[in-house]
Design a protein around this motif. Structure first.
Motif, short mmCIF file in Angstrom:
data_model
loop_
_atom_site.label_atom_id
_atom_site.label_comp_id
_atom_site.label_asym_id
_atom_site.label_seq_id
_atom_site.Cartn_x
_atom_site.Cartn_y
_atom_site.Cartn_z
N ILE A 28 71.43 -11.33 7.08
CA ILE A 28 72.17 -11.06 5.84
C ILE A 28 73.43 -10.26 6.16
N ARG A 29 73.29 -9.23 6.98
CA ARG A 29 74.44 -8.41 7.37
C ARG A 29 75.48 -9.23 8.13
N GLU A 30 75.00 -10.08 9.01
CA GLU A 30 75.91 -10.88 9.83
C GLU A 30 76.68 -11.90 9.00
N VAL A 31 76.00 -12.59 8.10
CA VAL A 31 76.60 -13.68 7.35
C VAL A 31 77.45 -13.17 6.20
N THR A 32 76.98 -12.13 5.51
CA THR A 32 77.64 -11.73 4.26
C THR A 32 78.28 -10.34 4.28
N HIS A 33 77.93 -9.51 5.27
CA HIS A 33 78.38 -8.12 5.34
C HIS A 33 77.80 -7.27 4.21
N HIS A 34 76.78 -7.77 3.52
CA HIS A 34 76.13 -7.02 2.46
C HIS A 34 74.84 -6.39 2.98
N ASP A 35 74.41 -5.35 2.27
CA ASP A 35 73.18 -4.66 2.64
C ASP A 35 72.00 -5.31 1.91
N ALA A 36 70.81 -4.78 2.14
CA ALA A 36 69.61 -5.27 1.47
C ALA A 36 68.63 -4.11 1.33
N THR A 37 67.68 -4.27 0.43
CA THR A 37 66.62 -3.27 0.22
C THR A 37 65.27 -3.91 0.47
N LEU A 38 64.43 -3.21 1.21
CA LEU A 38 63.10 -3.73 1.56
C LEU A 38 62.04 -3.18 0.61
N PHE A 39 61.26 -4.09 -0.01
CA PHE A 39 60.13 -3.71 -0.85
C PHE A 39 58.84 -4.19 -0.19
N ARG A 40 57.80 -3.38 -0.30
CA ARG A 40 56.48 -3.79 0.20
C ARG A 40 55.52 -3.88 -0.98
N GLY A 41 54.73 -4.94 -0.99
CA GLY A 41 53.79 -5.14 -2.07
C GLY A 41 52.61 -5.97 -1.61
N ILE A 42 51.75 -6.31 -2.55
CA ILE A 42 50.54 -7.07 -2.24
C ILE A 42 50.65 -8.46 -2.86
N GLY A 43 50.49 -9.50 -2.03
CA GLY A 43 50.44 -10.87 -2.54
C GLY A 43 49.15 -11.08 -3.32
N GLY A 65 77.83 -12.94 -2.44
CA GLY A 65 78.76 -13.85 -3.10
C GLY A 65 78.16 -15.23 -3.24
N SER A 66 78.45 -15.92 -4.34
CA SER A 66 77.85 -17.22 -4.59
C SER A 66 78.21 -18.25 -3.52
N GLU A 67 79.42 -18.11 -2.94
CA GLU A 67 79.83 -19.08 -1.92
C GLU A 67 79.06 -18.89 -0.61
N GLU A 68 78.33 -17.77 -0.49
CA GLU A 68 77.58 -17.48 0.73
C GLU A 68 76.12 -17.89 0.66
N VAL A 69 75.64 -18.28 -0.52
CA VAL A 69 74.21 -18.50 -0.73
C VAL A 69 73.66 -19.61 0.16
N ASP A 70 74.27 -20.78 0.14
CA ASP A 70 73.73 -21.91 0.91
C ASP A 70 73.71 -21.61 2.40
N ARG A 71 74.80 -21.00 2.89
CA ARG A 71 74.88 -20.68 4.32
C ARG A 71 73.80 -19.66 4.69
N LEU A 72 73.57 -18.70 3.80
CA LEU A 72 72.57 -17.68 4.08
C LEU A 72 71.15 -18.26 4.04
N ILE A 73 70.86 -19.11 3.07
CA ILE A 73 69.53 -19.73 2.98
C ILE A 73 69.23 -20.53 4.24
N ASN A 74 70.21 -21.31 4.70
CA ASN A 74 70.02 -22.10 5.92
C ASN A 74 69.75 -21.20 7.12
N ALA A 75 70.47 -20.07 7.20
CA ALA A 75 70.27 -19.15 8.31
C ALA A 75 68.88 -18.51 8.25
N ILE A 76 68.43 -18.16 7.04
CA ILE A 76 67.10 -17.56 6.88
C ILE A 76 66.01 -18.55 7.27
N LYS A 77 66.18 -19.81 6.86
CA LYS A 77 65.18 -20.83 7.17
C LYS A 77 65.06 -21.06 8.68
N GLU A 78 66.14 -20.84 9.42
CA GLU A 78 66.05 -20.96 10.87
C GLU A 78 65.20 -19.85 11.47
#
Length: 294
Positions: free
Chosen positions: A226-241, A256-269
């Motif tokens: 996420i940091r590499e592709v978008t330069h944005h931060d993220a917050t980690l939550f822990r919970g129970i499935g 940014g909306s223009e980054e969503v598809d590229r980020l999803i593809n990167a996450i799936k890898e």
């Protein structure tokens, strides 16, 4: 090191070439569109272009004086250009000035061609062409001037997706045109401007934002991506499935909306089994990385 510098220099040159070509194409499309579909339909396209055509029509109708498009449109843009230089970036503004000048000159030089007499078709396809031309410029860091500068300024400074507000301002211009030259063309022009606005919102997504919720077993690797592709931060939550009753990790981020598809593809890898929920965000407050215009 020389190889890295050479590669970076080549990348920048390709970026500037793309910027120049897209800006040129956008300016040519705007000029051609005005002298064919807009003129044929007797439309007022809204924004500073609409004000320019409205002034031309007033002088032509009431004083029998033909004023070139360039002599009105360029002076109208002086204040927006100042806003651009001060707040939006010098290179962005210089490319925008290039689009403004070239588009204005081409509007005066292109011959008037009547493509079709169907005004509704003119409104729809003229709006599509106009929106595409503006989007081409915006995607490479330029604009067609006028209300584009104003909209981008509010998007940068206030975090507001202002295109629909610009549309409402254009309606006021068209009402004035309707009073002077008839409401049939003014109403058709609203359809033209609506099509333009929707195309811009579809093609140009820089100021639209999406919230992403990502459940993954590889949270650190996904966060780094996420940091590499978008330069944005993220917050980690822990919970129970609830289904399996085991601990899960979920990353929350706004990008940014223009980054969503590229980020999803990167996450799936990284994690093909990752569960990703993405939805549009209307407004955010607080720190949010904004990619520079230049």
């Amino acid at each position: 090191m020389n190889g890295v510098e050479s590669s970076e220099k080549k990348r920048r040159m390709n970026k500037e070439l793309k910027r120049f070509l897209f800006s040129t194409l956008g300016a040519l499309m705007v000029g051609f569109n005005i002298k064919t579909l807009v003129r044929a339909g007797g439309l007022f396209p809204g924004g500073f272009a609409g004000i320019t055509i409205l002034i031309q029509q007033i002088f032509q109708t009431y004083m029998d004086i033909a004023i070139p498009y360039t002599l009105i449109y360029i002076p109208l843009n002086l204040i927006p250009i100042y806003i651009g230089f001060k707040y939006l970036g010098k290179k962005f503004t210089l490319y925008s000035v290039y689009v403004i000048v070239l588009g204005s000159i081409m509007t005066d030089l292109f011959p008037t061609i009547n493509v079709t007499g169907d005004v509704l078709l003119i409104c729809i396809f003229g709006g599509i062409i106009n929106g595409t031309a503006i989007s081409l410029c915006l995607m490479v860091g330029a604009s067609g001037g006028g209300t584009d500068f104003i909209s981008i300024y509010f998007s940068e400074k206030k975090g507001i997706d202002a295109w629909n507000y610009i549309f409402l301002a254009n309606v006021c211009i068209l009402i004035t045109a309707g009073i002077l030259f008839g409401f049939d063309r003014a109403l058709y022009s609203i359809i033209f401007q609506f099509c333009t606005t929707q195309i811009i919102q579809t093609l140009f997504k820089r100021y639209q934002k999406h919230t992403m919720l990502i459940i993954t077993e590889h949270s650190q690797e996904v966060y780094e991506k996420i940091r590499e592709v978008t330069h944005h931060d993220a917050t980690l939550f822990r919970g129970i499935g609830c289904f399996e009753g085991v601990e899960r990790e979920m990353l929350y981020s706004v990008v940014g909306s223009e980054e969503v598809d590229r980020l999803i593809n990167a996450i799936k890898e990284i994690d093909p089994k990752a569960f990703i929920n993405s939805f549009k965000t209307e407004q955010i407050n607080g720190r949010f990385y904004k990619r520079p215009n230049d």
